[in-house]
Design a protein around this motif. Structure first.
Motif, PDB file in Angstrom:
ATOM      1  N   THR A 239      -2.737  46.870 -79.790  1.00 12.13           N
ATOM      2  CA  THR A 239      -2.647  46.823 -81.246  1.00 12.13           C
ATOM      3  C   THR A 239      -1.288  46.249 -81.634  1.00 12.13           C
ATOM      4  O   THR A 239      -0.342  46.248 -80.827  1.00 12.13           O
ATOM      5  CB  THR A 239      -2.756  48.231 -81.858  1.00 12.13           C
ATOM      6  N   PRO A 240      -1.145  45.787 -82.868  1.00 13.80           N
ATOM      7  CA  PRO A 240       0.171  45.336 -83.314  1.00 13.80           C
ATOM      8  C   PRO A 240       1.232  46.430 -83.215  1.00 13.80           C
ATOM      9  O   PRO A 240       2.395  46.140 -82.906  1.00 13.80           O
ATOM     10  CB  PRO A 240      -0.071  44.925 -84.768  1.00 13.80           C
ATOM     11  N   LEU A 247       8.074  45.807 -77.596  1.00 12.39           N
ATOM     12  CA  LEU A 247       9.139  44.801 -77.684  1.00 12.39           C
ATOM     13  C   LEU A 247      10.428  45.343 -78.283  1.00 12.39           C
ATOM     14  O   LEU A 247      11.491  44.721 -78.127  1.00 12.39           O
ATOM     15  CB  LEU A 247       8.646  43.595 -78.487  1.00 12.39           C
ATOM     16  N   ALA A 248      10.373  46.488 -78.951  1.00  9.76           N
ATOM     17  CA  ALA A 248      11.553  47.016 -79.646  1.00  9.76           C
ATOM     18  C   ALA A 248      12.775  47.170 -78.739  1.00  9.76           C
ATOM     19  O   ALA A 248      13.891  46.782 -79.131  1.00  9.76           O
ATOM     20  CB  ALA A 248      11.213  48.336 -80.327  1.00  9.76           C
ATOM     21  N   VAL A 273      -8.088  43.138 -85.923  1.00 12.89           N
ATOM     22  CA  VAL A 273      -7.196  43.405 -87.049  1.00 12.89           C
ATOM     23  C   VAL A 273      -7.300  42.310 -88.108  1.00 12.89           C
ATOM     24  O   VAL A 273      -7.418  42.591 -89.305  1.00 12.89           O
ATOM     25  CB  VAL A 273      -5.736  43.538 -86.562  1.00 12.89           C
ATOM     26  N   ASP A 274      -7.233  41.046 -87.654  1.00 15.45           N
ATOM     27  CA  ASP A 274      -7.203  39.955 -88.641  1.00 15.45           C
ATOM     28  C   ASP A 274      -8.227  38.857 -88.370  1.00 15.45           C
ATOM     29  O   ASP A 274      -8.115  37.755 -88.904  1.00 15.45           O
ATOM     30  CB  ASP A 274      -5.792  39.361 -88.758  1.00 15.45           C
ATOM     31  N   GLY A 283       2.328  34.509 -83.052  1.00 12.62           N
ATOM     32  CA  GLY A 283       2.298  34.863 -84.459  1.00 12.62           C
ATOM     33  C   GLY A 283       2.515  36.351 -84.685  1.00 12.62           C
ATOM     34  O   GLY A 283       3.313  36.768 -85.539  1.00 12.62           O
ATOM     35  N   TRP A 284       1.804  37.172 -83.930  1.00  8.76           N
ATOM     36  CA  TRP A 284       1.984  38.614 -84.057  1.00  8.76           C
ATOM     37  C   TRP A 284       3.364  39.061 -83.579  1.00  8.76           C
ATOM     38  O   TRP A 284       3.989  39.958 -84.174  1.00  8.76           O
ATOM     39  CB  TRP A 284       0.892  39.363 -83.291  1.00  8.76           C
ATOM     40  N   THR A 285       3.857  38.426 -82.529  1.00  9.39           N
ATOM     41  CA  THR A 285       5.180  38.804 -82.020  1.00  9.39           C
ATOM     42  C   THR A 285       6.258  38.543 -83.062  1.00  9.39           C
ATOM     43  O   THR A 285       7.147  39.371 -83.275  1.00  9.39           O
ATOM     44  CB  THR A 285       5.478  38.046 -80.715  1.00  9.39           C
TER      45      THR A 285
END
Length: 370
Positions: A239-240, A247-248, A273-274, A283-285
């Protein structure tokens, strides 16, 4: 005809201005006997810099851990002879107006014992586990893992000395860093194991130590992927929200650019999701981190890379969707692999509107490409 001007706008990363948005993707060729890149390697990269490639990311070049490589013809990024060769590569690319980053690499468990520059060396891993979860090696100590971290920093320091413009850390495709990300291969109980964000600690420490090594003005790129060579269907983040949490730690460590490898750039990362036409991995990253991203995955070709290993070709494909998403700001740079391997003047032809002159990819000619 597609307006490709967005591909040829400059971008500045940590004070380094890249002349356009086209990146040469790293592609292993095994053309460096005993790990030493020769004039042929310098010519190979300089030819593409001269033909409007904005940033060249070299083929993977291995760190000084002796078990880092499975092929003695893969380049090293340590030792006076190999570093002298890389200095010539950087010099020749700069002479053509290009920018260049070495891709710093350790193959981890993808390297089989008895292979590479030092066949007698043990293979490094997170936990001594294969991708099937089978224990085949002793798990390294925390101190041994820390030396793996430092091996990347040592290579990064050499890159600055040699005059490279940026560095890329290879954290994708089932190699060492990616093996730390993957719960099947990382069963550690120290600070390098645990949840997905905790398993990102190894990569985060590498980024932090590389930042110390290169200083405040050199961009650090990290390449990551959801898929693995060992299993194309694997996803680290489903999931996003999981992607953001994963990645945080790497973002907090000071990475500048995330290079998001996927097999097919046109595929949505989270279609639930989209939708099927939603954001891809880059794009999500960018959306969840706010950092510049590089998209890559069969751009300019009609099929993904898997068939190329069997000598299969791939027809050229239009760039309309890739350029449209770049214009919308979904990602910031576009990495070209096989299309640029086949045709050194790919970027120049695109810039000049000579798309009819672009070449199909001939997988059978891979061994002769220059």
């Amino acid at each position: 005809m597609t307006d490709v001007s967005a591909l040829f706008q400059p971008i500045t990363l940590r004070g380094v201005t890249i002349p356009n948005r086209i990146v040469m993707a790293p592609m292993t060729r095994s053309f460096s006997p005993n790990g030493v890149p020769g004039q042929n390697v310098a010519d190979y990269y300089a030819r593409r810099a001269a033909a409007d490639v904005g940033l060249i990311v070299t083929e993977g070049t291995v760190v000084d851990r002796k078990g880092a490589s499975n092929d003695a013809n893969v380049p090293r990024f340590h030792g006076a002879d190999a570093l002298e060769g890389w200095a010539k590569v950087a010099k020749d690319v700069h002479a053509q107006g290009g920018k260049i980053a070495p891709q710093i690499w350790h193959q981890g468990m993808m390297r089989k014992p008895g292979t590479g520059h030092y066949p007698e060396a043990p293979t490094d891993s997170p936990s001594g586990l294969t991708h099937a979860g089978k224990a085949v090696l002793p798990a390294p100590t925390t101190e041994e893992v820390w030396d793996m971290v430092q091996s990347y920093a040592r290579a990064a320091a050499e890159a600055v000395k040699l005059g490279f413009d940026a560095i890329e850390i290879h954290g994708a495709h089932g190699y060492l860093i990616d093996e730390f990300f993957w719960d099947v291969m990382n069963a550690r109980t120290d600070r390098y194991g645990g949840s997905l964000p905790q398993r990102a600690t190894f990569a985060a420490e590498i980024v932090a130590e590389c930042r110390k090594a290169v200083g405040p003005t050199v961009p650090i790129i990290l390449r990551f992927s959801q898929w693995k060579q060992q299993d194309y269907t694997i996803k680290l983040a489903h999931t996003p929200q999981e992607l953001e949490a994963f990645l945080a730690p790497i973002v907090a460590a000071g990475v500048d650019v995330l290079h998001c490898s996927q097999r097919r750039v046109w595929e949505a990362e989270f279609p639930d999701v989209d939708g099927e036409k939603g954001l891809n991995c880059a794009g999500w990253t960018k959306k969840v981190t706010g950092l510049p991203t590089i998209t890559v995955g069969s751009i300019g070709l009609s099929s993904d890379f898997a068939g190329s290993f069997r000598g299969e070709g791939s027809a050229k494909a239009p760039l309309d969707d890739v350029v449209r998403r770049l214009e919308k700001g979904e990602y910031d740079m576009v990495a070209i692999g096989r299309a640029l391997l086949q045709d050194p003047e790919w970027a120049k032809k695109v810039k000049e509107g000579r798309t009819d002159d672009l070449m199909d990819y001939d997988g059978k000619a891979l061994a002769t490409l220059y």
